[in-house]
Design a protein around this motif. Structure first.
Motif, short mmCIF file in Angstrom:
data_model
loop_
_atom_site.label_atom_id
_atom_site.label_comp_id
_atom_site.label_asym_id
_atom_site.label_seq_id
_atom_site.Cartn_x
_atom_site.Cartn_y
_atom_site.Cartn_z
N UNK A 81 -4.54 -12.73 15.80
CA UNK A 81 -5.73 -12.17 16.45
C UNK A 81 -5.88 -10.68 16.11
N UNK A 82 -4.78 -9.95 16.15
CA UNK A 82 -4.81 -8.52 15.84
C UNK A 82 -5.20 -8.31 14.38
N UNK A 83 -4.63 -9.10 13.48
CA UNK A 83 -4.94 -8.95 12.05
C UNK A 83 -6.42 -9.23 11.77
N UNK A 84 -6.98 -10.26 12.43
CA UNK A 84 -8.42 -10.54 12.25
C UNK A 84 -9.26 -9.37 12.77
N UNK A 85 -8.89 -8.84 13.92
CA UNK A 85 -9.63 -7.72 14.48
C UNK A 85 -9.53 -6.50 13.58
N UNK A 86 -8.35 -6.28 13.00
CA UNK A 86 -8.16 -5.13 12.11
C UNK A 86 -9.04 -5.26 10.87
N UNK A 87 -9.06 -6.46 10.28
CA UNK A 87 -9.88 -6.67 9.08
C UNK A 87 -11.36 -6.46 9.39
N UNK A 88 -11.80 -6.96 10.54
CA UNK A 88 -13.20 -6.77 10.93
C UNK A 88 -13.51 -5.28 11.13
N UNK A 89 -12.60 -4.57 11.79
CA UNK A 89 -12.81 -3.14 12.03
C UNK A 89 -12.83 -2.35 10.72
N UNK A 90 -12.00 -2.74 9.76
CA UNK A 90 -12.02 -2.05 8.46
C UNK A 90 -13.38 -2.21 7.79
N UNK A 91 -13.94 -3.43 7.85
CA UNK A 91 -15.26 -3.67 7.27
C UNK A 91 -16.34 -2.87 7.97
N UNK A 92 -16.30 -2.85 9.30
CA UNK A 92 -17.28 -2.08 10.07
C UNK A 92 -17.16 -0.58 9.79
N UNK A 93 -15.92 -0.11 9.68
CA UNK A 93 -15.70 1.31 9.42
C UNK A 93 -16.27 1.70 8.06
N UNK A 133 -9.64 4.78 15.83
CA UNK A 133 -8.65 4.61 16.91
C UNK A 133 -8.25 3.14 17.03
N UNK A 134 -9.21 2.24 16.90
CA UNK A 134 -8.89 0.81 16.99
C UNK A 134 -7.94 0.40 15.86
N UNK A 135 -8.14 0.93 14.67
CA UNK A 135 -7.24 0.60 13.55
C UNK A 135 -5.82 1.12 13.83
N UNK A 136 -5.71 2.31 14.38
CA UNK A 136 -4.38 2.84 14.73
C UNK A 136 -3.73 1.94 15.79
N UNK A 137 -4.53 1.53 16.79
CA UNK A 137 -4.01 0.64 17.82
C UNK A 137 -3.56 -0.69 17.21
N UNK A 138 -4.34 -1.23 16.27
CA UNK A 138 -3.96 -2.50 15.61
C UNK A 138 -2.61 -2.36 14.92
N UNK A 139 -2.38 -1.20 14.28
CA UNK A 139 -1.08 -0.98 13.63
C UNK A 139 0.05 -0.97 14.65
N UNK A 140 -0.16 -0.30 15.79
CA UNK A 140 0.85 -0.29 16.84
C UNK A 140 1.07 -1.69 17.40
#
Length: 195
Positions: A119-131, A167-174
């Protein structure tokens, strides 16, 4: 106090920029404030009709498209401008975000770290695209509109989106690191129990 639908104010704000049809409004919303505000056609058209009844907007003289269809173009009235200004001056009501990812992670122990990590990895990938998309918008808007008096106000929303996604990407890494630790701990506990 009940929360008032802000759809009408998004419409009024857009119509203060220029008269538009419902389709044009939806497109303008997607292109300008779409990274933090969405309106569906199912909500947009009934709201426009109610606003016309309330005399916040009015129809311009009808236009016919090349296909012969009537194109309804709305413009904001003085009453609409006043309503928008009053709303803009009111304090923002507290907002509790509904975040499905966080809800799933909260209960993640029910399925284990692998599913939560996915779930975190999917959210991270989506956030990278949006960013990436928002950075492009920021660059284009900054170049095209830097002299526009509305630019500083509009740029604040773009910056909030950029910083929020970063910030969301940093949180995803954590979260990834934490879930990988849980996975390793669960794996070592299973090995010890198997002996």
């Amino acid at each position: 106090m009940a929360r008032e639908s802000t759809c009408r104010f998004a419409i009024l704000g857009m119509l203060c920029r220029e008269p538009m049809s419902g389709y044009d409004l939806r497109s303008a919303i997607e292109r300008s404030v779409g990274h933090f505000w969405q309106e569906s056609y199912g909500n947009l058209y009934p709201t426009l009709e109610r606003m016309a009844e309330e005399r916040l907007v009015e129809l311009e003289p009808e236009e016919r498209t090349q296909g012969g269809r009537i194109r309804k173009v709305y413009r904001v009235t003085e009453a609409g401008r006043t309503a928008l200004a009053e709303w803009l001056r009111r304090p923002v009501l507290p907002h509790v975000e509904r975040n499905e990812l966080l809800l799933k992670l909260f209960f993640g122990a029910q399925v284990g770290p692998e599913d939560s990590l996915a779930q975190v990895e999917r959210s991270r990938a989506e956030a990278e695209g949006l960013l990436a998309a928002l950075r492009l918008i920021d660059e284009n808007v900054s170049q095209a509109r830097s002299g526009d008096p509305e630019f500083a106000y509009q740029h604040l929303s773009i910056r909030a989106g950029l910083l929020g996604l970063e910030a969301h990407l940093r949180w995803c890494d954590e979260a990834r690191e934490a879930l990988q630790r849980v996975k390793r701990t669960a794996g070592s506990t299973k090995k010890k129990g198997a002996r």
